[in-house]
Scaffold this motif. Structure first.
Motif, mmCIF file in Angstrom:
data_model
loop_
_atom_site.group_PDB
_atom_site.id
_atom_site.type_symbol
_atom_site.label_atom_id
_atom_site.label_comp_id
_atom_site.label_asym_id
_atom_site.label_seq_id
_atom_site.Cartn_x
_atom_site.Cartn_y
_atom_site.Cartn_z
ATOM 1 N N ALA A 198 -6.147 -12.239 3.425
ATOM 2 C CA ALA A 198 -5.721 -10.857 3.670
ATOM 3 C C ALA A 198 -6.278 -9.877 2.648
ATOM 4 O O ALA A 198 -5.979 -8.680 2.709
ATOM 5 C CB ALA A 198 -4.196 -10.778 3.673
ATOM 6 N N PRO B 36 -7.080 -5.347 0.498
ATOM 7 C CA PRO B 36 -6.452 -5.541 1.814
ATOM 8 C C PRO B 36 -7.014 -4.644 2.909
ATOM 9 O O PRO B 36 -7.096 -5.057 4.071
ATOM 10 C CB PRO B 36 -4.973 -5.240 1.551
ATOM 11 C CG PRO B 36 -4.781 -5.574 0.108
ATOM 12 C CD PRO B 36 -6.065 -5.185 -0.564
ATOM 13 N N LYS C 50 -3.061 -14.973 1.338
ATOM 14 C CA LYS C 50 -3.281 -13.714 0.619
ATOM 15 C C LYS C 50 -4.752 -13.516 0.282
ATOM 16 O O LYS C 50 -5.239 -12.385 0.205
ATOM 17 C CB LYS C 50 -2.417 -13.676 -0.639
ATOM 18 C CG LYS C 50 -0.936 -13.429 -0.329
ATOM 19 C CD LYS C 50 -0.088 -13.400 -1.583
ATOM 20 C CE LYS C 50 1.375 -13.112 -1.220
ATOM 21 N NZ LYS C 50 2.251 -13.109 -2.414
ATOM 22 N N ALA D 99 -10.031 -6.243 4.478
ATOM 23 C CA ALA D 99 -9.639 -7.330 5.379
ATOM 24 C C ALA D 99 -9.109 -6.766 6.686
ATOM 25 O O ALA D 99 -9.409 -7.262 7.774
ATOM 26 C CB ALA D 99 -8.581 -8.210 4.707
ATOM 27 N N GLN D 100 -8.334 -5.710 6.581
ATOM 28 C CA GLN D 100 -7.778 -5.061 7.768
ATOM 29 C C GLN D 100 -8.887 -4.539 8.662
ATOM 30 O O GLN D 100 -8.853 -4.714 9.883
ATOM 31 C CB GLN D 100 -6.863 -3.922 7.309
ATOM 32 C CG GLN D 100 -5.949 -3.347 8.367
ATOM 33 C CD GLN D 100 -5.074 -2.265 7.774
ATOM 34 O OE1 GLN D 100 -5.424 -1.084 7.791
ATOM 35 N NE2 GLN D 100 -3.935 -2.658 7.236
ATOM 36 N N ILE E 289 -1.798 -9.680 8.607
ATOM 37 C CA ILE E 289 -0.831 -10.691 8.189
ATOM 38 C C ILE E 289 0.573 -10.145 8.380
ATOM 39 O O ILE E 289 0.866 -9.010 7.999
ATOM 40 C CB ILE E 289 -1.073 -11.129 6.725
ATOM 41 C CG1 ILE E 289 -0.090 -12.237 6.315
ATOM 42 C CG2 ILE E 289 -1.019 -9.956 5.766
ATOM 43 C CD1 ILE E 289 -0.498 -12.973 5.048
ATOM 44 N N VAL F 240 -8.360 -8.623 10.224
ATOM 45 C CA VAL F 240 -7.352 -9.574 9.746
ATOM 46 C C VAL F 240 -6.025 -8.846 9.554
ATOM 47 O O VAL F 240 -5.972 -7.816 8.882
ATOM 48 C CB VAL F 240 -7.779 -10.230 8.414
ATOM 49 C CG1 VAL F 240 -6.695 -11.178 7.920
ATOM 50 C CG2 VAL F 240 -9.099 -10.966 8.580
#
Length: 481
Positions: free
Chosen positions: A48, A70, A45, A73-74, A80, A78
Protein backbone atom coordinates in the motif's frame (compact mmCIF):
# COMPACT_ATOMS: atom_id res chain seq x y z
CA UNK A 1 -1.70 -8.80 -11.98
CA UNK A 2 0.47 -8.52 -8.83
CA UNK A 3 3.92 -10.01 -8.23
CA UNK A 4 5.89 -9.34 -5.05
CA UNK A 5 9.32 -10.99 -5.10
CA UNK A 6 11.89 -11.39 -2.32
CA UNK A 7 10.36 -8.76 -0.05
CA UNK A 8 12.45 -8.04 3.04
CA UNK A 9 11.97 -5.47 5.80
CA UNK A 10 13.58 -4.63 9.14
CA UNK A 11 12.59 -2.16 11.86
CA UNK A 12 15.28 -0.95 14.26
CA UNK A 13 17.41 -3.95 13.38
CA UNK A 14 14.59 -6.46 13.90
CA UNK A 15 13.88 -8.57 10.83
CA UNK A 16 10.11 -8.74 10.22
CA UNK A 17 10.04 -9.96 6.59
CA UNK A 18 12.56 -12.22 4.85
CA UNK A 19 12.38 -13.04 1.13
CA UNK A 20 8.58 -13.13 0.88
CA UNK A 21 6.98 -13.86 -2.52
CA UNK A 22 3.32 -13.27 -3.40
CA UNK A 23 1.51 -13.52 -6.74
CA UNK A 24 -2.16 -12.64 -7.27
CA UNK A 25 -4.05 -12.95 -10.57
CA UNK A 26 -6.84 -10.75 -11.88
CA UNK A 27 -10.20 -11.98 -10.55
CA UNK A 28 -8.53 -14.14 -7.89
CA UNK A 29 -9.14 -14.12 -4.16
CA UNK A 30 -5.78 -14.96 -2.61
CA UNK A 31 -5.83 -15.52 1.16
CA UNK A 32 -2.85 -14.59 3.35
CA UNK A 33 -2.90 -16.23 6.78
CA UNK A 34 -0.63 -16.55 9.79
CA UNK A 35 -0.40 -15.73 13.46
CA UNK A 36 -0.13 -12.16 14.72
CA UNK A 37 3.47 -11.11 14.18
CA UNK A 38 3.85 -13.34 11.12
CA UNK A 39 4.40 -10.30 8.88
CA UNK A 40 1.02 -10.04 7.11
CA UNK A 41 0.35 -6.40 8.01
CA UNK A 42 3.89 -5.28 7.16
CA UNK A 43 3.71 -7.00 3.76
CA UNK A 44 0.38 -5.32 3.00
CA UNK A 45 1.63 -1.91 4.14
CA UNK A 46 4.54 -2.29 1.73
CA UNK A 47 2.06 -3.04 -1.04
CA UNK A 48 0.00 0.00 0.00
CA UNK A 49 3.03 2.31 -0.07
CA UNK A 50 3.05 2.91 3.69
CA UNK A 51 6.49 1.28 4.06
CA UNK A 52 9.29 0.87 1.54
CA UNK A 53 10.84 -2.62 1.32
CA UNK A 54 14.53 -3.01 2.18
CA UNK A 55 14.81 -5.71 -0.48
CA UNK A 56 12.65 -7.13 -3.23
CA UNK A 57 10.48 -5.85 -6.05
CA UNK A 58 6.80 -5.18 -6.78
CA UNK A 59 5.32 -5.57 -10.26
CA UNK A 60 1.81 -4.76 -11.45
CA UNK A 61 0.90 -6.13 -14.88
CA UNK A 62 4.58 -6.97 -15.36
CA UNK A 63 5.76 -3.41 -14.79
CA UNK A 64 8.08 -2.79 -11.86
CA UNK A 65 6.64 -0.23 -9.44
CA UNK A 66 8.33 1.79 -6.70
CA UNK A 67 5.69 3.44 -4.53
CA UNK A 68 7.34 5.31 -1.67
CA UNK A 69 4.00 6.90 -0.74
CA UNK A 70 0.41 5.66 -0.29
CA UNK A 71 -0.86 8.07 -2.97
CA UNK A 72 1.40 6.45 -5.57
CA UNK A 73 0.08 3.02 -4.65
CA UNK A 74 -3.45 4.37 -4.86
CA UNK A 75 -2.79 5.80 -8.34
CA UNK A 76 -1.39 2.42 -9.40
CA UNK A 77 -4.73 0.82 -8.50
CA UNK A 78 -3.98 -0.54 -5.01
CA UNK A 79 -6.56 -0.06 -2.23
CA UNK A 80 -6.37 -1.43 1.29
CA UNK A 81 -9.41 -1.80 3.56
CA UNK A 82 -8.17 -1.90 7.13
CA UNK A 83 -9.83 -3.76 10.00
CA UNK A 84 -10.59 -0.40 11.63
CA UNK A 85 -12.46 1.72 9.08
CA UNK A 86 -11.13 5.06 7.81
CA UNK A 87 -14.49 6.83 7.70
CA UNK A 88 -15.81 10.13 9.05
CA UNK A 89 -19.05 9.23 10.87
CA UNK A 90 -20.59 12.72 10.75
CA UNK A 91 -20.32 12.95 6.96
CA UNK A 92 -22.48 11.27 4.34
CA UNK A 93 -21.66 8.12 2.42
CA UNK A 94 -20.91 10.12 -0.74
CA UNK A 95 -18.70 12.58 1.15
CA UNK A 96 -16.67 9.70 2.57
CA UNK A 97 -16.35 7.96 -0.79
CA UNK A 98 -15.00 11.09 -2.49
CA UNK A 99 -13.18 12.62 0.47
CA UNK A 100 -10.36 14.81 -0.86
CA UNK A 101 -11.48 14.15 -4.47
CA UNK A 102 -14.85 15.93 -4.50
CA UNK A 103 -16.15 16.76 -7.99
CA UNK A 104 -16.48 20.53 -8.49
CA UNK A 105 -18.63 22.78 -10.60
CA UNK A 106 -17.96 26.49 -10.91
CA UNK A 107 -15.60 26.33 -7.96
CA UNK A 108 -18.07 24.58 -5.63
CA UNK A 109 -18.48 20.94 -4.64
CA UNK A 110 -20.96 19.30 -7.01
CA UNK A 111 -22.95 17.32 -4.46
CA UNK A 112 -25.44 16.05 -7.01
CA UNK A 113 -22.68 14.57 -9.17
CA UNK A 114 -21.00 13.08 -6.09
CA UNK A 115 -24.23 11.42 -4.94
CA UNK A 116 -25.03 10.10 -8.41
CA UNK A 117 -21.53 8.61 -8.82
CA UNK A 118 -21.85 6.92 -5.41
CA UNK A 119 -25.32 5.65 -6.29
CA UNK A 120 -23.93 4.10 -9.49
CA UNK A 121 -21.18 2.30 -7.57
CA UNK A 122 -23.67 1.00 -4.99
CA UNK A 123 -25.88 -0.24 -7.82
CA UNK A 124 -22.94 -2.09 -9.37
CA UNK A 125 -22.44 -3.92 -6.07
CA UNK A 126 -26.15 -4.68 -5.78
CA UNK A 127 -26.39 -2.71 -2.52
CA UNK A 128 -29.59 -0.76 -1.87
CA UNK A 129 -29.96 -0.87 1.93
CA UNK A 130 -28.74 2.72 2.33
CA UNK A 131 -28.41 5.89 0.25
CA UNK A 132 -25.47 8.11 -0.74
CA UNK A 133 -26.82 10.98 1.39
CA UNK A 134 -27.14 8.91 4.60
CA UNK A 135 -24.74 9.82 7.41
CA UNK A 136 -22.17 7.09 8.03
CA UNK A 137 -22.83 7.20 11.79
CA UNK A 138 -26.31 5.73 11.14
CA UNK A 139 -24.99 2.72 9.20
CA UNK A 140 -24.37 -0.77 10.55
CA UNK A 141 -20.86 -2.21 10.67
CA UNK A 142 -21.60 -4.30 7.57
CA UNK A 143 -22.86 -1.24 5.68
CA UNK A 144 -19.72 0.69 6.63
CA UNK A 145 -17.71 -2.16 5.16
CA UNK A 146 -19.64 -1.63 1.93
CA UNK A 147 -18.74 2.08 1.99
CA UNK A 148 -15.04 1.18 2.24
CA UNK A 149 -15.38 -1.13 -0.77
CA UNK A 150 -17.27 1.54 -2.75
CA UNK A 151 -14.49 4.00 -1.91
CA UNK A 152 -11.94 1.53 -3.29
CA UNK A 153 -13.95 1.11 -6.49
CA UNK A 154 -14.24 4.88 -6.90
CA UNK A 155 -10.43 4.94 -6.99
CA UNK A 156 -10.55 2.44 -9.87
CA UNK A 157 -8.71 -0.06 -7.68
CA UNK A 158 -7.56 -3.20 -9.45
CA UNK A 159 -5.94 -4.74 -6.38
CA UNK A 160 -7.97 -4.67 -3.15
CA UNK A 161 -6.50 -5.80 0.18
CA UNK A 162 -9.04 -6.75 2.87
CA UNK A 163 -7.58 -6.95 6.38
CA UNK A 164 -9.82 -9.01 8.69
CA UNK A 165 -12.98 -7.77 6.93
CA UNK A 166 -15.39 -9.83 9.06
CA UNK A 167 -13.78 -9.20 12.47
CA UNK A 168 -16.63 -6.91 13.55
CA UNK A 169 -19.44 -8.56 11.55
CA UNK A 170 -22.17 -10.80 12.91
CA UNK A 171 -22.68 -14.23 11.38
CA UNK A 172 -25.60 -13.16 9.17
CA UNK A 173 -23.66 -10.14 7.86
CA UNK A 174 -20.77 -12.24 6.59
CA UNK A 175 -22.81 -13.42 3.59
CA UNK A 176 -23.13 -9.79 2.46
CA UNK A 177 -19.36 -9.49 2.44
CA UNK A 178 -19.05 -12.77 0.52
CA UNK A 179 -21.38 -11.38 -2.13
CA UNK A 180 -19.35 -8.18 -2.42
CA UNK A 181 -16.08 -10.09 -2.75
CA UNK A 182 -17.56 -12.18 -5.55
CA UNK A 183 -18.72 -8.99 -7.30
CA UNK A 184 -15.14 -7.73 -7.16
CA UNK A 185 -13.98 -11.01 -8.70
CA UNK A 186 -16.48 -10.63 -11.54
CA UNK A 187 -15.01 -7.19 -12.25
CA UNK A 188 -11.53 -8.72 -12.57
CA UNK A 189 -10.25 -7.19 -9.34
CA UNK A 190 -7.42 -9.05 -7.60
CA UNK A 191 -8.36 -9.52 -3.92
CA UNK A 192 -5.84 -10.19 -1.15
CA UNK A 193 -7.88 -11.52 1.77
CA UNK A 194 -6.37 -11.58 5.28
CA UNK A 195 -8.36 -13.45 7.91
CA UNK A 196 -7.97 -15.51 11.07
CA UNK A 197 -11.26 -17.25 10.26
CA UNK A 198 -10.20 -20.26 8.26
CA UNK A 199 -13.73 -21.08 7.17
CA UNK A 200 -13.79 -17.83 5.18
CA UNK A 201 -10.48 -18.75 3.55
CA UNK A 202 -11.96 -22.01 2.29
CA UNK A 203 -15.25 -20.35 1.27
CA UNK A 204 -13.72 -17.54 -0.78
CA UNK A 205 -10.10 -18.08 -1.78
CA UNK A 206 -8.69 -20.09 -4.67
CA UNK A 207 -5.16 -19.98 -3.26
CA UNK A 208 -3.62 -19.36 0.17
CA UNK A 209 -0.21 -18.17 1.32
CA UNK A 210 0.93 -18.92 4.88
CA UNK A 211 3.39 -16.60 6.62
CA UNK A 212 5.25 -17.50 9.80
CA UNK A 213 7.93 -15.44 11.54
CA UNK A 214 8.25 -13.13 8.54
CA UNK A 215 8.78 -15.89 5.98
CA UNK A 216 6.52 -17.52 3.43
CA UNK A 217 5.92 -21.11 4.54
CA UNK A 218 3.77 -22.28 1.64
CA UNK A 219 1.50 -21.14 -1.18
CA UNK A 220 -1.06 -23.71 -2.23
CA UNK A 221 -4.35 -24.11 -4.06
CA UNK A 222 -7.25 -24.31 -1.60
CA UNK A 223 -8.24 -27.64 -3.14
CA UNK A 224 -4.87 -29.07 -2.08
CA UNK A 225 -5.03 -28.19 1.64
CA UNK A 226 -7.36 -28.72 4.57
CA UNK A 227 -7.85 -26.87 7.86
CA UNK A 228 -5.54 -29.22 9.76
CA UNK A 229 -2.67 -28.63 7.36
CA UNK A 230 -3.11 -24.85 7.45
CA UNK A 231 -3.09 -24.83 11.26
CA UNK A 232 0.09 -26.95 11.29
CA UNK A 233 1.78 -24.51 8.92
CA UNK A 234 0.73 -21.51 11.00
CA UNK A 235 1.29 -22.64 14.57
CA UNK A 236 3.07 -25.98 14.38
CA UNK A 237 0.42 -28.14 16.01
CA UNK A 238 -2.54 -30.30 15.07
CA UNK A 239 -6.12 -29.07 14.77
CA UNK A 240 -7.05 -31.50 17.56
CA UNK A 241 -5.38 -29.01 19.94
CA UNK A 242 -7.68 -26.24 18.71
CA UNK A 243 -10.33 -26.87 21.36
CA UNK A 244 -9.19 -28.39 24.68
CA UNK A 245 -11.22 -31.30 26.15
CA UNK A 246 -14.43 -30.37 27.94
CA UNK A 247 -14.35 -30.12 31.71
CA UNK A 248 -15.94 -32.56 34.13
CA UNK A 249 -19.54 -32.30 35.32
CA UNK A 250 -20.72 -28.85 36.39
CA UNK A 251 -21.14 -28.12 40.09
CA UNK A 252 -23.39 -25.86 42.18
CA UNK A 253 -25.39 -23.01 40.66
CA UNK A 254 -23.38 -19.80 40.80
CA UNK A 255 -25.90 -17.52 39.11
CA UNK A 256 -29.63 -17.88 38.50
CA UNK A 257 -32.11 -15.64 36.66
CA UNK A 258 -35.89 -16.06 36.60
CA UNK A 259 -38.09 -13.88 34.41
CA UNK A 260 -35.34 -11.33 33.87
CA UNK A 261 -36.17 -8.38 31.66
CA UNK A 262 -35.51 -4.74 30.82
CA UNK A 263 -36.02 -2.50 27.78
CA UNK A 264 -34.08 -4.96 25.56
CA UNK A 265 -34.61 -8.35 27.22
CA UNK A 266 -37.67 -10.31 28.28
CA UNK A 267 -38.41 -13.56 30.06
CA UNK A 268 -34.79 -14.57 30.68
CA UNK A 269 -34.49 -17.84 32.60
CA UNK A 270 -31.03 -19.34 33.00
CA UNK A 271 -28.69 -21.05 35.42
CA UNK A 272 -24.91 -20.83 35.30
CA UNK A 273 -22.98 -23.46 37.25
CA UNK A 274 -19.49 -23.52 38.68
CA UNK A 275 -17.05 -25.31 36.39
CA UNK A 276 -19.05 -25.00 33.18
CA UNK A 277 -18.84 -22.93 30.02
CA UNK A 278 -22.30 -21.84 28.88
CA UNK A 279 -22.25 -20.71 25.25
CA UNK A 280 -24.58 -17.95 24.00
CA UNK A 281 -25.39 -17.88 20.28
CA UNK A 282 -27.62 -15.60 18.24
CA UNK A 283 -27.65 -13.14 15.37
CA UNK A 284 -26.54 -9.52 15.71
CA UNK A 285 -29.18 -7.65 17.69
CA UNK A 286 -30.59 -10.82 19.25
CA UNK A 287 -29.76 -9.66 22.79
CA UNK A 288 -26.50 -11.53 23.44
CA UNK A 289 -24.44 -8.52 24.53
CA UNK A 290 -27.45 -7.03 26.33
CA UNK A 291 -27.71 -10.25 28.37
CA UNK A 292 -24.08 -9.98 29.47
CA UNK A 293 -24.52 -6.30 30.37
CA UNK A 294 -27.66 -7.07 32.39
CA UNK A 295 -25.89 -9.82 34.36
CA UNK A 296 -23.03 -7.38 34.99
CA UNK A 297 -25.23 -4.49 36.12
CA UNK A 298 -24.27 -2.23 33.19
CA UNK A 299 -27.84 -2.36 31.82
CA UNK A 300 -29.51 -4.05 34.82
CA UNK A 301 -32.63 -6.17 34.85
CA UNK A 302 -35.69 -4.13 35.86
CA UNK A 303 -37.96 -7.18 36.04
CA UNK A 304 -37.56 -10.67 37.45
CA UNK A 305 -35.16 -12.15 39.99
CA UNK A 306 -31.44 -12.84 39.92
CA UNK A 307 -29.60 -14.64 42.68
CA UNK A 308 -27.49 -14.53 44.70
CA UNK A 309 -27.46 -10.82 43.73
CA UNK A 310 -29.26 -8.52 41.30
CA UNK A 311 -26.52 -5.95 40.56
CA UNK A 312 -27.67 -2.40 39.86
CA UNK A 313 -24.18 -1.14 39.02
CA UNK A 314 -21.00 -2.65 37.59
CA UNK A 315 -19.24 -1.98 40.90
CA UNK A 316 -21.85 -4.10 42.73
CA UNK A 317 -21.33 -6.90 40.21
CA UNK A 318 -17.54 -6.76 40.43
CA UNK A 319 -17.63 -6.77 44.25
CA UNK A 320 -19.90 -9.84 44.08
CA UNK A 321 -17.31 -11.71 41.99
CA UNK A 322 -18.75 -11.15 38.49
CA UNK A 323 -16.38 -10.08 35.70
CA UNK A 324 -17.12 -8.95 32.14
CA UNK A 325 -14.74 -9.08 29.16
CA UNK A 326 -16.42 -6.74 26.67
CA UNK A 327 -16.59 -7.32 22.91
CA UNK A 328 -14.58 -4.16 22.13
CA UNK A 329 -11.37 -4.42 24.12
CA UNK A 330 -9.89 -1.15 22.84
CA UNK A 331 -12.93 1.04 23.56
CA UNK A 332 -14.20 -0.62 26.75
CA UNK A 333 -11.61 -3.04 28.12
CA UNK A 334 -8.23 -1.30 28.19
CA UNK A 335 -6.45 1.95 28.94
CA UNK A 336 -4.36 1.82 25.77
CA UNK A 337 -1.72 4.38 26.75
CA UNK A 338 -1.09 2.76 30.13
CA UNK A 339 1.25 -0.13 30.81
CA UNK A 340 0.44 -3.81 30.92
CA UNK A 341 0.89 -3.73 34.70
CA UNK A 342 -1.47 -0.77 35.19
CA UNK A 343 -4.12 -2.43 33.02
CA UNK A 344 -3.79 -5.75 34.86
CA UNK A 345 -4.44 -3.90 38.14
CA UNK A 346 -7.39 -1.77 36.93
CA UNK A 347 -10.08 -3.85 38.63
CA UNK A 348 -8.27 -4.42 41.92
CA UNK A 349 -7.48 -0.70 42.22
CA UNK A 350 -11.03 0.33 41.28
CA UNK A 351 -12.39 -1.93 44.02
CA UNK A 352 -9.75 -0.85 46.54
CA UNK A 353 -8.51 -4.40 46.91
CA UNK A 354 -5.14 -6.06 46.74
CA UNK A 355 -4.28 -8.43 43.96
CA UNK A 356 -4.28 -12.21 44.25
CA UNK A 357 -0.64 -13.12 43.55
CA UNK A 358 2.10 -11.25 41.69
CA UNK A 359 1.45 -9.51 38.38
CA UNK A 360 4.29 -11.34 36.61
CA UNK A 361 2.92 -14.74 37.66
CA UNK A 362 -0.54 -13.66 36.48
CA UNK A 363 0.76 -12.55 33.09
CA UNK A 364 2.59 -15.85 32.70
CA UNK A 365 -0.62 -17.66 33.58
CA UNK A 366 -2.54 -15.91 30.78
CA UNK A 367 0.34 -16.79 28.38
CA UNK A 368 1.27 -13.19 27.62
CA UNK A 369 4.23 -13.35 25.27
CA UNK A 370 6.54 -11.89 26.42
CA UNK A 371 5.18 -10.95 29.88
CA UNK A 372 6.57 -7.37 29.86
CA UNK A 373 4.88 -5.35 32.60
CA UNK A 374 6.08 -1.90 31.52
CA UNK A 375 5.12 -2.08 27.82
CA UNK A 376 2.21 0.16 26.77
CA UNK A 377 -0.83 -1.94 25.92
CA UNK A 378 -1.45 -0.12 22.63
CA UNK A 379 1.71 -1.68 21.18
CA UNK A 380 0.62 -5.28 21.87
CA UNK A 381 -0.99 -7.60 19.33
CA UNK A 382 -4.74 -8.13 19.52
CA UNK A 383 -4.24 -11.53 21.15
CA UNK A 384 -1.93 -10.17 23.84
CA UNK A 385 -4.28 -7.25 24.49
CA UNK A 386 -7.10 -9.71 25.09
CA UNK A 387 -4.92 -11.68 27.52
CA UNK A 388 -4.32 -8.48 29.50
CA UNK A 389 -8.10 -7.93 29.71
CA UNK A 390 -8.48 -11.45 31.10
CA UNK A 391 -5.64 -10.85 33.55
CA UNK A 392 -7.44 -7.70 34.76
CA UNK A 393 -10.34 -9.82 35.99
CA UNK A 394 -8.27 -12.74 37.20
CA UNK A 395 -6.65 -10.51 39.85
CA UNK A 396 -9.90 -10.98 41.81
CA UNK A 397 -10.44 -14.71 41.07
CA UNK A 398 -14.02 -14.10 39.81
CA UNK A 399 -16.77 -16.56 40.63
CA UNK A 400 -18.57 -15.77 37.35
CA UNK A 401 -16.82 -14.60 34.17
CA UNK A 402 -18.84 -13.18 31.26
CA UNK A 403 -16.90 -13.29 27.96
CA UNK A 404 -18.28 -11.34 24.99
CA UNK A 405 -16.44 -12.35 21.78
CA UNK A 406 -13.31 -13.43 23.73
CA UNK A 407 -11.25 -14.30 20.62
CA UNK A 408 -12.44 -11.68 18.12
CA UNK A 409 -9.58 -10.45 15.94
CA UNK A 410 -6.89 -12.69 17.44
CA UNK A 411 -4.78 -15.25 15.60
CA UNK A 412 -5.10 -19.01 15.91
CA UNK A 413 -2.19 -19.29 18.35
CA UNK A 414 -3.61 -16.69 20.75
CA UNK A 415 -7.06 -18.20 20.27
CA UNK A 416 -5.83 -21.62 21.40
CA UNK A 417 -4.12 -20.04 24.44
CA UNK A 418 -7.36 -18.25 25.43
CA UNK A 419 -9.34 -21.46 25.00
CA UNK A 420 -6.89 -23.32 27.24
CA UNK A 421 -7.15 -20.58 29.85
CA UNK A 422 -10.95 -20.75 29.76
CA UNK A 423 -10.82 -24.49 30.37
CA UNK A 424 -8.33 -23.97 33.18
CA UNK A 425 -10.59 -21.39 34.84
CA UNK A 426 -13.63 -23.63 34.49
CA UNK A 427 -11.62 -26.52 35.93
CA UNK A 428 -10.85 -24.41 39.00
CA UNK A 429 -14.57 -23.72 39.54
CA UNK A 430 -15.20 -20.46 37.68
CA UNK A 431 -18.60 -20.29 35.98
CA UNK A 432 -18.14 -18.94 32.43
CA UNK A 433 -20.72 -17.49 30.05
CA UNK A 434 -19.25 -17.13 26.55
CA UNK A 435 -20.78 -15.14 23.67
CA UNK A 436 -19.29 -15.77 20.23
CA UNK A 437 -20.24 -15.14 16.61
CA UNK A 438 -18.03 -18.07 15.54
CA UNK A 439 -20.20 -21.16 15.69
CA UNK A 440 -17.30 -23.67 15.54
CA UNK A 441 -15.82 -21.96 18.61
CA UNK A 442 -19.14 -21.97 20.48
CA UNK A 443 -19.76 -25.63 19.73
CA UNK A 444 -16.17 -26.66 20.44
CA UNK A 445 -15.91 -24.85 23.78
CA UNK A 446 -19.38 -24.94 25.34
CA UNK A 447 -20.70 -27.49 27.82
CA UNK A 448 -24.21 -26.21 27.04
CA UNK A 449 -25.64 -23.71 24.58
CA UNK A 450 -28.46 -21.20 24.68
CA UNK A 451 -29.61 -19.30 21.59
CA UNK A 452 -30.92 -15.73 21.77
CA UNK A 453 -33.55 -14.23 19.48
CA UNK A 454 -35.36 -10.88 19.79
CA UNK A 455 -34.19 -10.37 23.37
CA UNK A 456 -35.38 -13.79 24.55
CA UNK A 457 -33.84 -17.22 24.92
CA UNK A 458 -35.13 -19.10 21.88
CA UNK A 459 -33.92 -22.48 23.10
CA UNK A 460 -31.16 -24.55 24.67
CA UNK A 461 -28.91 -27.17 23.09
CA UNK A 462 -26.51 -29.77 24.52
CA UNK A 463 -22.76 -29.86 23.95
CA UNK A 464 -21.70 -30.85 20.43
CA UNK A 465 -24.90 -29.65 18.71
CA UNK A 466 -24.68 -28.86 15.00
CA UNK A 467 -24.27 -25.41 13.47
CA UNK A 468 -27.51 -26.04 11.58
CA UNK A 469 -29.49 -26.50 14.82
CA UNK A 470 -28.02 -23.32 16.29
CA UNK A 471 -28.95 -21.30 13.20
CA UNK A 472 -32.45 -22.78 13.08
CA UNK A 473 -33.12 -21.60 16.63
CA UNK A 474 -31.57 -18.21 15.87
CA UNK A 475 -33.92 -17.87 12.89
CA UNK A 476 -36.99 -18.79 14.91
CA UNK A 477 -37.43 -22.41 13.78
CA UNK A 478 -38.10 -25.38 16.05
CA UNK A 479 -35.33 -27.85 16.84
CA UNK A 480 -35.80 -31.30 18.33
CA UNK A 481 -33.63 -31.73 21.47
Amino acid sequence: MLTMTGIGKSFLGVRVLEGVDLQVAAGEVHAVVGENGAGKSTLMKILAGVHEPDEGTIEIDGERIVFGHPLRAQRAGVAIIYQEFNLLPERTVAENVFLGREPARRGLVDRAAMSEATRTLLRELGEDSFRPDDAVKHLSVAQRQVVEIVKALSLRARIVVMDEPTAALAEHEVELLYRLVRRLQERGVAVVYISHRLREVFDLASRVTVLKDGRRVVTAAIAEVDTDRLVRHMVGRELSAYFPPRSSAAQEVRLSVRGGGNDRLDGIDLELRAGEILGVAGLQGSGRTELAKALFGAEPFTRGRMSPLLPRTVREAARAGIGLVTEDRKAEGLALRQTVRDNALLVSRALGRGRRGGVRELLERVRLSPPRQEAEVRYLSGGNQQKVVLAKWMTQAPQVLLLDEPTRGVDVGAKAAIHELMRELAGSGTAILMISSELPELIGMSDRLIVMRDGRIAGALPAGSSEEDVMRLAAGEEVAT
